[in-house]
Design an enzyme around this catalytic site. Structure first.
Site, mmCIF file in Angstrom:
data_model
loop_
_atom_site.group_PDB
_atom_site.id
_atom_site.type_symbol
_atom_site.label_atom_id
_atom_site.label_comp_id
_atom_site.label_asym_id
_atom_site.label_seq_id
_atom_site.Cartn_x
_atom_site.Cartn_y
_atom_site.Cartn_z
ATOM 1 N N ASP A 297 -1.860 10.893 -2.038
ATOM 2 C CA ASP A 297 -2.331 9.857 -3.050
ATOM 3 C C ASP A 297 -2.621 10.432 -4.323
ATOM 4 O O ASP A 297 -2.507 9.834 -5.460
ATOM 5 C CB ASP A 297 -3.449 9.110 -2.437
ATOM 6 C CG ASP A 297 -3.055 8.331 -1.353
ATOM 7 O OD1 ASP A 297 -2.951 8.555 -0.131
ATOM 8 O OD2 ASP A 297 -2.815 7.242 -1.763
ATOM 9 N N ASN B 104 -5.347 12.305 0.484
ATOM 10 C CA ASN B 104 -4.562 11.837 1.413
ATOM 11 C C ASN B 104 -5.333 10.702 2.439
ATOM 12 O O ASN B 104 -6.404 11.037 2.394
ATOM 13 C CB ASN B 104 -3.573 12.509 1.932
ATOM 14 C CG ASN B 104 -2.255 11.660 2.484
ATOM 15 O OD1 ASN B 104 -1.929 10.668 1.944
ATOM 16 N ND2 ASN B 104 -1.980 11.917 4.022
ATOM 17 N N LYS B 105 -4.680 10.112 3.221
ATOM 18 C CA LYS B 105 -5.351 9.208 4.056
ATOM 19 C C LYS B 105 -6.554 9.830 4.916
ATOM 20 O O LYS B 105 -6.120 11.002 5.253
ATOM 21 C CB LYS B 105 -4.186 8.484 5.127
ATOM 22 C CG LYS B 105 -4.735 7.608 6.179
ATOM 23 C CD LYS B 105 -5.720 6.367 5.448
ATOM 24 C CE LYS B 105 -5.123 5.614 4.400
ATOM 25 N NZ LYS B 105 -5.968 4.891 3.838
ATOM 26 N N ARG C 24 -7.694 -0.298 -6.616
ATOM 27 C CA ARG C 24 -7.688 0.935 -5.885
ATOM 28 C C ARG C 24 -7.774 2.147 -6.538
ATOM 29 O O ARG C 24 -7.021 2.486 -7.520
ATOM 30 C CB ARG C 24 -6.455 1.071 -4.671
ATOM 31 C CG ARG C 24 -6.299 -0.036 -3.869
ATOM 32 C CD ARG C 24 -5.268 0.032 -2.680
ATOM 33 N NE ARG C 24 -6.115 0.932 -1.690
ATOM 34 C CZ ARG C 24 -5.317 1.479 -0.668
ATOM 35 N NH1 ARG C 24 -4.078 1.242 -0.541
ATOM 36 N NH2 ARG C 24 -6.185 2.130 0.168
ATOM 37 N N ARG D 213 0.893 -1.240 0.018
ATOM 38 C CA ARG D 213 -0.113 -0.015 0.054
ATOM 39 C C ARG D 213 0.859 1.186 -0.177
ATOM 40 O O ARG D 213 2.157 1.132 0.155
ATOM 41 C CB ARG D 213 -0.841 0.060 1.057
ATOM 42 C CG ARG D 213 -0.657 -0.570 2.435
ATOM 43 C CD ARG D 213 0.422 -0.026 3.394
ATOM 44 N NE ARG D 213 0.231 1.514 3.444
ATOM 45 C CZ ARG D 213 1.055 2.368 3.732
ATOM 46 N NH1 ARG D 213 2.297 1.990 3.603
ATOM 47 N NH2 ARG D 213 0.838 3.687 3.879
ATOM 48 N N GLY D 214 0.148 2.525 -0.176
ATOM 49 C CA GLY D 214 1.066 3.635 -0.493
ATOM 50 C C GLY D 214 0.942 3.851 -1.686
ATOM 51 O O GLY D 214 1.239 2.964 -2.599
HETATM 52 O O1 MRU Z 1 -4.257 3.108 2.194
HETATM 53 P P1 MRU Z 1 -3.098 3.255 2.136
HETATM 54 O O2 MRU Z 1 -2.113 2.679 3.382
HETATM 55 O O3 MRU Z 1 -2.714 2.913 0.716
HETATM 56 O O4 MRU Z 1 -2.887 4.928 2.033
HETATM 57 C C1 MRU Z 1 -1.953 5.594 2.072
HETATM 58 C C2 MRU Z 1 -1.665 6.837 2.218
HETATM 59 O O5 MRU Z 1 -2.428 7.696 2.462
HETATM 60 C C3 MRU Z 1 -0.162 7.695 2.161
HETATM 61 O O6 MRU Z 1 -0.231 8.658 3.057
HETATM 62 C C4 MRU Z 1 -0.155 7.976 0.965
HETATM 63 O O7 MRU Z 1 -0.126 7.020 -0.027
HETATM 64 C C5 MRU Z 1 1.290 8.720 0.674
HETATM 65 S S1 MRU Z 1 2.364 7.593 0.749
HETATM 66 C C6 MRU Z 1 4.096 8.091 0.250
#
Ligand code: MRU
Length: 353
Positions: free
Chosen positions: A243, A253-254, A97, A54-55
């Protein structure tokens, strides 16, 4: 369990080894360091969907490696048939995703290369080489971003971060945590406050693990203590990853990032975002962006233990949008964009052309 190497220098979140995609299973962290290996692109798609990887930058590279596997799996004897097989794999990988734009970016980059090739063996080889280069470039990009970002942080700063934008969210080094690493490497003394990041706990499971492992002073707080920490003067700056970033500076973002940014504004604390140019989506408007909705069980239980009544309605968005007026600066490998963002983002892209 303690891995033998520093996370950002030797461990790769995702890697291509002998025609196999190798990745750290992030669902097992911080309790176990497990590597999974895939030779089927469908398994890579499943790994992206189930958060084994993820990320945003990490899933961009994983998608590219997924297409490299699809190329190897294809029995096509003509370029046209190979491209058709790749299109099918691209769709399956893309649909895992919807919010992080890096996934579409990684897949598109590979398709461009595939279309340029002439013969089947040539196309397969160029796809593998391009995907491997994307992985290497990711680390260089993060380290460059780190150098730009480190200038914005001071000795004795306490930096709050949300979710995990570290080595584990990229191929290595990290975006927001890359800036934190670079700040520390520049000789400044810093502390980090990491939010837990409910419901999937990327903050406690991954960020706290990474920073502690690398010897960076980190304190973990519940998401609900963000306001408390800021009001008490415990935070001097905030940095998060992204993201997707629109041309206007709207940052996806998250989930919870918007709350952190709003609270930072209330307390006059600078709020930075660190992301590579591959995270920018210059075409979409806020209404076009699909926010991933995840399963209810992430909210109705913790670590397999039920924490909510049966049949409760759940709203579980994985991301939110932070508007540009809450953002002090967006750190990229091409420099730092500041308000007015539309102009400064344009300039960053021009400087890279
Ligand atoms: O759901 P995830 O764990 O994929 O979400 C990740 C995030 O929101 C990160 O902050 C984002 O991808 C930046 S990663 C360098």
């Amino acid at each position: 369990m303690k891995p033998q190497t520093t996370i950002h220098s030797s461990l790769r979140t995702v890697e291509w080894k002998k025609n196999t995609v190798v990745m750290i299973d992030q669902t097992k962290l911080p309790n176990k360091l497990v590597f999974v290996k895939y030779t089927d692109y469908n398994d890579v798609a499943n790994a992206i969907k189930t958060l084994i990887i993820r990320g945003a930058p990490a899933i961009g590279v994983a998608g590219a490696f997924g297409l490299a596997l699809a190329a190897l799996q294809s029995k096509a004897e003509t370029k046209e048939k190979l491209l058709a097989d790749l299109e099918k794999a691209k769709k399956i990988l893309f649909e895992t995703r919807p919010t992080a734009v890096n996934l579409a970016w990684g897949l598109e980059k590979i398709m461009e290369v595939a279309k340029k090739g002439k013969t089947v063996p040539e196309i397969k080889e160029s796809i593998i080489q391009t995907a491997k280069k994307m992985a290497e470039d990711d680390i260089v990009t993060n380290m460059t971003m780190g150098k730009h970002g480190a200038k914005l942080f001071d000795n004795n700063d306490t930096i709050m971060t949300h979710c995990n934008a570290g080595a584990l969210a990229t191929v290595g080094y990290g975006t927001a945590l890359g800036v934190i690493r670079a700040t520390k490497e520049s000789g400044k003394k810093i502390k980090v406050i990491a939010t837990e990041t409910r419901p999937v706990m990327q903050g406690s499971r991954l960020t706290a693990f990474e920073l502690k492992h690398d010897g960076i002073d980190v304190s973990l707080i519940p998401d609900t203590a963000v306001g408390y920490a800021m009001a008490k003067g415990l935070v001097t700056k905030v940095i998060v990853g992204a993201d997707r970033i629109l041309r206007t500076g709207h940052v996806y973002n998250k989930i919870g990032t918007y709350q952190v940014a709003t609270m930072a504004k209330q307390h006059k604390i600078p709020f930075y975002v660190a992301a590579p140019l591959s995270t920018f989506d210059l075409k979409s408007n806020p209404d076009d962006v699909v926010i991933e909705q995840r399963k209810a069980s992430e909210v109705t239980g913790i670590a397999g233990k039920k924490t909510a009544p049966d049949d409760i309605n759940v709203i579980n968005p994985a991301f939110d949008m932070t508007p540009p007026e809450l953002i002090t600066g967006i750190i990229t490998e091409a420099g730092v964009a500041k308000s007015p963002f539309e102009e400064s983002i344009k300039k960053l892209f021009k400087s890279k052309m």
